[in-house]
Design an enzyme around this catalytic site. Structure first.
Site, mmCIF file in Angstrom:
data_model
loop_
_atom_site.group_PDB
_atom_site.id
_atom_site.type_symbol
_atom_site.label_atom_id
_atom_site.label_comp_id
_atom_site.label_asym_id
_atom_site.label_seq_id
_atom_site.Cartn_x
_atom_site.Cartn_y
_atom_site.Cartn_z
ATOM 1 N N ASP A 173 -40.940 -23.565 75.802
ATOM 2 C CA ASP A 173 -41.935 -24.159 76.702
ATOM 3 C C ASP A 173 -43.328 -24.044 76.086
ATOM 4 O OD1 ASP A 173 -41.969 -21.379 76.967
ATOM 5 O OD2 ASP A 173 -42.732 -21.461 79.032
ATOM 6 N N ASP A 225 -39.470 -15.737 71.868
ATOM 7 C CA ASP A 225 -40.880 -15.335 72.043
ATOM 8 C C ASP A 225 -41.766 -16.225 71.164
ATOM 9 O OD1 ASP A 225 -40.573 -12.743 73.662
ATOM 10 O OD2 ASP A 225 -39.164 -12.463 72.011
ATOM 11 N N GLU A 244 -37.616 -19.783 81.290
ATOM 12 C CA GLU A 244 -37.878 -21.197 81.542
ATOM 13 C C GLU A 244 -38.505 -21.373 82.926
ATOM 14 O OE1 GLU A 244 -34.358 -23.601 81.640
ATOM 15 O OE2 GLU A 244 -35.529 -25.424 81.846
#
Ligand SMILES: C[S@@+](CC[C@H](N)C(=O)[O-])C[C@H]1O[C@@H](n2cnc3c(N)ncnc32)[C@H](O)[C@@H]1O
Length: 228
Positions: free
Chosen positions: A169, A133, A209
């Site tokens: 990401d 997270d 992802e």
């Protein structure tokens, strides 16, 4: 009266996510088989798996699909997964049983506590944390899993020469991860070319992802070697 125990800052929020009937059954009937006891006794992985084999730890495995793929493709490697999200644990338990795998064990507990109390020193060849997270708001940065004290715990449980593989990401989190790791003397970054030399570094795409990619996020895979 004010409590004298400061509330613990956690890297997750327990949301009452929807647990399916199948997942509930799996938690009740399969966790006693594939789960590792929630106590403070340091685990002996050789006893747990009944053999001496290379080991991979995945922290925060989500729905467990990447862990399952790795375990199915690498039957000679033992896999331990840590996750607090009950539906995810139930999902992985069902997958493990369906695939008939004997090289997976699961701990459903805060990874910070598991590392502190349950995992022996120098016990994993590879540690994976995929899409932790990001806690993007500044006031929430203290909730991020990757911080100096946790990296020290990761260093303790990783074998010398072992691999730490983190994927994210969120560019700012990637930057934060690099900075935290730079401050330690126990891990050094691998170049992508070096990472190819580690047979366990490949990974299957994860749910988070795929969500990130759909939103146009670029994915960074960060590799660090535990110094000898
Ligand atoms: C953003 S999700 C990513 C899940 C999965 N790795 C993926 O890529 O799809 C982060 C996961 O880490 C788990 N998590 C966060 N902090 C944790 C902790 N301290 N101990 C165990 N699991 C944790 C959360 O429950 C959540 O499932």
């Amino acid at each position: 009266m004010a409590s004298t125990h400061p509330r613990k800052i956690r890297s997750f929020v327990r949301r009452p996510g929807r647990t399916t009937t199948g997942q509930r059954h799996a938690l009740a009937s399969l966790l006693p088989i594939y789960g590792l006891a929630d106590d403070h006794v340091p685990l002996c992985l050789e006893e747990v798996f009944g053999r001496s084999a290379p080991t991979i730890l995945e922290i925060g495995f989500g729905d467990g699909e990447a862990l399952l793929t790795s375990a199915a493709n690498n039957p000679t490697i033992d896999h331990v997964g840590i996750e607090v999200h009950e539906p995810g644990v139930g999902h992985l338990l069902m997958l493990v049983q369906r695939a008939g795998l004997s090289n997976v064990r699961i701990v459903m507990r805060d990874a910070v506590e598991v590392l502190e109390h349950q995992l022996p020193s120098a016990s994993f060849d590879t540690v994976r944390i995929f899409f932790p997270d990001p806690w993007p708001k500044k006031r929430h940065h203290k909730r991020r899993l990757i911080q100096t004290s946790f990296v020290a715990a990761l260093a303790r449980i990783t074998k010398p020469g072992g691999l730490l593989h983190i994927a994210t990401d969120w560019p700012h989190y990637a930057e934060h991860i690099r900075e935290v790791l730079e401050r330690t003397t126990e891990f050094v970054p691998l170049t992508p070319a070096d990472a190819g030399r580690y047979p366990t570094s490949a990974r299957a795409p994860t749910k988070f992802e795929l969500r990130g990619r759909r939103l146009g996020h670029a994915v960074a895979d960060l590799y660090f070697r535990r110094v000898d």
